[in-house]
Design a protein around this motif. Structure first.
Motif, PDB file in Angstrom:
ATOM      1  N   GLU A 119      -1.629   4.621 -25.877  1.00 52.45           N
ATOM      2  CA  GLU A 119      -1.627   5.902 -25.162  1.00 52.45           C
ATOM      3  C   GLU A 119      -2.087   5.719 -23.721  1.00 52.45           C
ATOM      4  O   GLU A 119      -1.607   6.408 -22.826  1.00 52.45           O
ATOM      5  N   SER A 120      -3.018   4.808 -23.488  1.00 54.55           N
ATOM      6  CA  SER A 120      -3.477   4.544 -22.126  1.00 54.55           C
ATOM      7  C   SER A 120      -2.389   3.904 -21.269  1.00 54.55           C
ATOM      8  O   SER A 120      -2.341   4.119 -20.066  1.00 54.55           O
ATOM      9  N   VAL A 121      -1.513   3.118 -21.891  1.00 59.77           N
ATOM     10  CA  VAL A 121      -0.399   2.504 -21.172  1.00 59.77           C
ATOM     11  C   VAL A 121       0.592   3.572 -20.729  1.00 59.77           C
ATOM     12  O   VAL A 121       1.182   3.482 -19.665  1.00 59.77           O
ATOM     13  N   GLY A 122       0.765   4.587 -21.568  1.00 64.67           N
ATOM     14  CA  GLY A 122       1.738   5.634 -21.260  1.00 64.67           C
ATOM     15  C   GLY A 122       2.939   5.578 -22.172  1.00 64.67           C
ATOM     16  O   GLY A 122       3.956   6.203 -21.917  1.00 64.67           O
ATOM     17  N   VAL A 123       2.836   4.846 -23.260  1.00 68.06           N
ATOM     18  CA  VAL A 123       3.918   4.756 -24.240  1.00 68.06           C
ATOM     19  C   VAL A 123       3.883   6.028 -25.088  1.00 68.06           C
ATOM     20  O   VAL A 123       2.843   6.413 -25.609  1.00 68.06           O
ATOM     21  N   LYS A 124       5.035   6.678 -25.190  1.00 68.13           N
ATOM     22  CA  LYS A 124       5.126   7.934 -25.947  1.00 68.13           C
ATOM     23  C   LYS A 124       5.695   7.729 -27.348  1.00 68.13           C
ATOM     24  O   LYS A 124       5.396   8.493 -28.260  1.00 68.13           O
ATOM     25  N   ASN A 125       6.555   6.727 -27.518  1.00 73.90           N
ATOM     26  CA  ASN A 125       7.210   6.470 -28.797  1.00 73.90           C
ATOM     27  C   ASN A 125       7.118   4.983 -29.125  1.00 73.90           C
ATOM     28  O   ASN A 125       7.701   4.157 -28.431  1.00 73.90           O
ATOM     29  N   VAL A 126       6.412   4.665 -30.187  1.00 76.39           N
ATOM     30  CA  VAL A 126       6.272   3.264 -30.589  1.00 76.39           C
ATOM     31  C   VAL A 126       5.853   3.214 -32.054  1.00 76.39           C
ATOM     32  O   VAL A 126       5.157   4.098 -32.551  1.00 76.39           O
ATOM     33  N   LEU A 127       6.309   2.174 -32.743  1.00 79.23           N
ATOM     34  CA  LEU A 127       5.873   1.890 -34.099  1.00 79.23           C
ATOM     35  C   LEU A 127       4.967   0.671 -34.020  1.00 79.23           C
ATOM     36  O   LEU A 127       5.345  -0.343 -33.433  1.00 79.23           O
ATOM     37  N   ALA A 128       3.777   0.766 -34.587  1.00 77.95           N
ATOM     38  CA  ALA A 128       2.824  -0.336 -34.491  1.00 77.95           C
ATOM     39  C   ALA A 128       2.137  -0.548 -35.829  1.00 77.95           C
ATOM     40  O   ALA A 128       1.869   0.398 -36.566  1.00 77.95           O
ATOM     41  N   LYS A 129       1.850  -1.801 -36.129  1.00 79.91           N
ATOM     42  CA  LYS A 129       1.157  -2.131 -37.362  1.00 79.91           C
ATOM     43  C   LYS A 129       0.116  -3.196 -37.071  1.00 79.91           C
ATOM     44  O   LYS A 129       0.385  -4.174 -36.383  1.00 79.91           O
ATOM     45  N   SER A 130      -1.069  -2.978 -37.604  1.00 80.31           N
ATOM     46  CA  SER A 130      -2.144  -3.947 -37.479  1.00 80.31           C
ATOM     47  C   SER A 130      -2.350  -4.610 -38.831  1.00 80.31           C
ATOM     48  O   SER A 130      -2.527  -3.922 -39.840  1.00 80.31           O
ATOM     49  N   LYS A 131      -2.312  -5.947 -38.830  1.00 82.42           N
ATOM     50  CA  LYS A 131      -2.500  -6.693 -40.072  1.00 82.42           C
ATOM     51  C   LYS A 131      -3.711  -7.601 -39.912  1.00 82.42           C
ATOM     52  O   LYS A 131      -4.132  -7.893 -38.810  1.00 82.42           O
ATOM     53  N   GLY A 132      -4.243  -8.044 -41.015  1.00 80.47           N
ATOM     54  CA  GLY A 132      -5.388  -8.939 -40.951  1.00 80.47           C
ATOM     55  C   GLY A 132      -6.660  -8.173 -40.693  1.00 80.47           C
ATOM     56  O   GLY A 132      -6.916  -7.130 -41.282  1.00 80.47           O
ATOM     57  N   SER A 133      -7.456  -8.655 -39.761  1.00 81.26           N
ATOM     58  CA  SER A 133      -8.748  -8.057 -39.451  1.00 81.26           C
ATOM     59  C   SER A 133      -8.577  -6.717 -38.739  1.00 81.26           C
ATOM     60  O   SER A 133      -7.685  -6.551 -37.906  1.00 81.26           O
ATOM     61  N   TYR A 134      -9.415  -5.748 -39.077  1.00 83.42           N
ATOM     62  CA  TYR A 134      -9.406  -4.452 -38.408  1.00 83.42           C
ATOM     63  C   TYR A 134     -10.580  -4.319 -37.443  1.00 83.42           C
ATOM     64  O   TYR A 134     -10.899  -3.223 -37.004  1.00 83.42           O
ATOM     65  N   ASN A 135     -11.205  -5.438 -37.100  1.00 79.46           N
ATOM     66  CA  ASN A 135     -12.289  -5.431 -36.125  1.00 79.46           C
ATOM     67  C   ASN A 135     -11.739  -4.896 -34.798  1.00 79.46           C
ATOM     68  O   ASN A 135     -10.785  -5.453 -34.256  1.00 79.46           O
ATOM     69  N   PRO A 136     -12.317  -3.796 -34.266  1.00 79.80           N
ATOM     70  CA  PRO A 136     -11.738  -3.195 -33.064  1.00 79.80           C
ATOM     71  C   PRO A 136     -11.676  -4.139 -31.858  1.00 79.80           C
ATOM     72  O   PRO A 136     -10.743  -4.061 -31.063  1.00 79.80           O
ATOM     73  N   HIS A 137     -12.624  -5.053 -31.731  1.00 83.24           N
ATOM     74  CA  HIS A 137     -12.598  -6.027 -30.630  1.00 83.24           C
ATOM     75  C   HIS A 137     -11.333  -6.877 -30.721  1.00 83.24           C
ATOM     76  O   HIS A 137     -10.602  -7.036 -29.747  1.00 83.24           O
ATOM     77  N   SER A 138     -11.072  -7.425 -31.905  1.00 86.02           N
ATOM     78  CA  SER A 138      -9.924  -8.301 -32.099  1.00 86.02           C
ATOM     79  C   SER A 138      -8.608  -7.545 -31.997  1.00 86.02           C
ATOM     80  O   SER A 138      -7.637  -8.062 -31.447  1.00 86.02           O
ATOM     81  N   VAL A 139      -8.560  -6.310 -32.530  1.00 88.41           N
ATOM     82  CA  VAL A 139      -7.324  -5.527 -32.497  1.00 88.41           C
ATOM     83  C   VAL A 139      -6.955  -5.178 -31.051  1.00 88.41           C
ATOM     84  O   VAL A 139      -5.792  -5.283 -30.662  1.00 88.41           O
ATOM     85  N   VAL A 140      -7.949  -4.782 -30.243  1.00 85.05           N
ATOM     86  CA  VAL A 140      -7.683  -4.460 -28.834  1.00 85.05           C
ATOM     87  C   VAL A 140      -7.177  -5.698 -28.098  1.00 85.05           C
ATOM     88  O   VAL A 140      -6.191  -5.630 -27.354  1.00 85.05           O
ATOM     89  N   LYS A 141      -7.814  -6.834 -28.303  1.00 82.92           N
ATOM     90  CA  LYS A 141      -7.400  -8.058 -27.614  1.00 82.92           C
ATOM     91  C   LYS A 141      -6.016  -8.523 -28.069  1.00 82.92           C
ATOM     92  O   LYS A 141      -5.224  -8.996 -27.252  1.00 82.92           O
ATOM     93  N   ALA A 142      -5.713  -8.378 -29.362  1.00 84.40           N
ATOM     94  CA  ALA A 142      -4.385  -8.744 -29.863  1.00 84.40           C
ATOM     95  C   ALA A 142      -3.321  -7.808 -29.291  1.00 84.40           C
ATOM     96  O   ALA A 142      -2.226  -8.249 -28.931  1.00 84.40           O
ATOM     97  N   THR A 143      -3.632  -6.523 -29.185  1.00 85.09           N
ATOM     98  CA  THR A 143      -2.695  -5.560 -28.603  1.00 85.09           C
ATOM     99  C   THR A 143      -2.432  -5.895 -27.141  1.00 85.09           C
ATOM    100  O   THR A 143      -1.289  -5.842 -26.672  1.00 85.09           O
ATOM    101  N   PHE A 144      -3.474  -6.261 -26.408  1.00 89.87           N
ATOM    102  CA  PHE A 144      -3.303  -6.652 -25.007  1.00 89.87           C
ATOM    103  C   PHE A 144      -2.476  -7.922 -24.888  1.00 89.87           C
ATOM    104  O   PHE A 144      -1.669  -8.054 -23.969  1.00 89.87           O
TER     105      PHE A 144
END
Length: 170
Positions: A119-144
């Motif tokens: 949402e901060s990027v400005g993407v309005k339509n996207v499908l996303a899936k997080s697998k493995g660890s749900y640690n917010p630090h790791s998820v944010v870095k993987a998304t980046f």
């Protein structure tokens, strides 16, 4: 940064999103001492986004430090018609994220930390899936990591010397 140009933070107005606040308790002879860590994502909702981690004795100070750190970690992401240009998978530590473009009207189908980044990027339509660890630090870095690997379709078409429709239709 993908286009090797420094993003000037003083010219852009950012919206900040708090992803996670962690509390650590240290027991000492005098009692308990609390300290806080905050993961903050900032973005202009037009392709520029950054994340930061702030640590302090108070939550507000931790958020402020996280925001300042986020301004140092900015990346530019290509956004095409409200979605990402192509599917991308990335990994950081134990977290694996998968991003896929979506049709208009789909919305941001993502959870927690990934939603804040997209949402901060400005993407309005996207499908996303997080697998493995749900640690917010790791998820944010993987998304980046996934977003930094995105290729701008206009630049790809220019490099190949073909029409933009050829890039999408193969």
């Amino acid at each position: 940064m993908s286009d090797n140009r420094r993003i000037k933070t003083n010219e852009i107005e950012f919206k900040e999103r708090l992803v996670h606040v962690g509390r650590v308790t240290k027991v000492t002879k005098g009692g308990r001492t609390f300290s806080f860590s905050a993961i903050v994502v900032i973005g202009n909702e037009d392709g520029v986004v950054g994340y930061g981690l702030g640590k302090a004795k108070e939550v507000t100070a931790a958020i402020q430090k996280g925001t300042e750190d986020a301004k140092k970690n900015l990346i530019r992401v290509p956004v095409l018609k409200g979605t990402i240009p192509h599917a991308q998978e990335a990994r950081y530590s134990g977290a694996i994220v998968f991003l896929k473009p979506a049709a208009p009207g789909t919305g941001v189908i993502a959870g927690g930390a990934m939603r804040a980044v997209l949402e901060s990027v400005g993407v309005k339509n996207v499908l996303a899936k997080s697998k493995g660890s749900y640690n917010p630090h790791s998820v944010v870095k993987a998304t980046f990591e996934a977003l930094s690997r995105m290729k701008d379709p206009y630049k790809v078409a220019q490099l190949r010397g073909v029409d933009l429709n050829t890039v999408f239709n193969g």
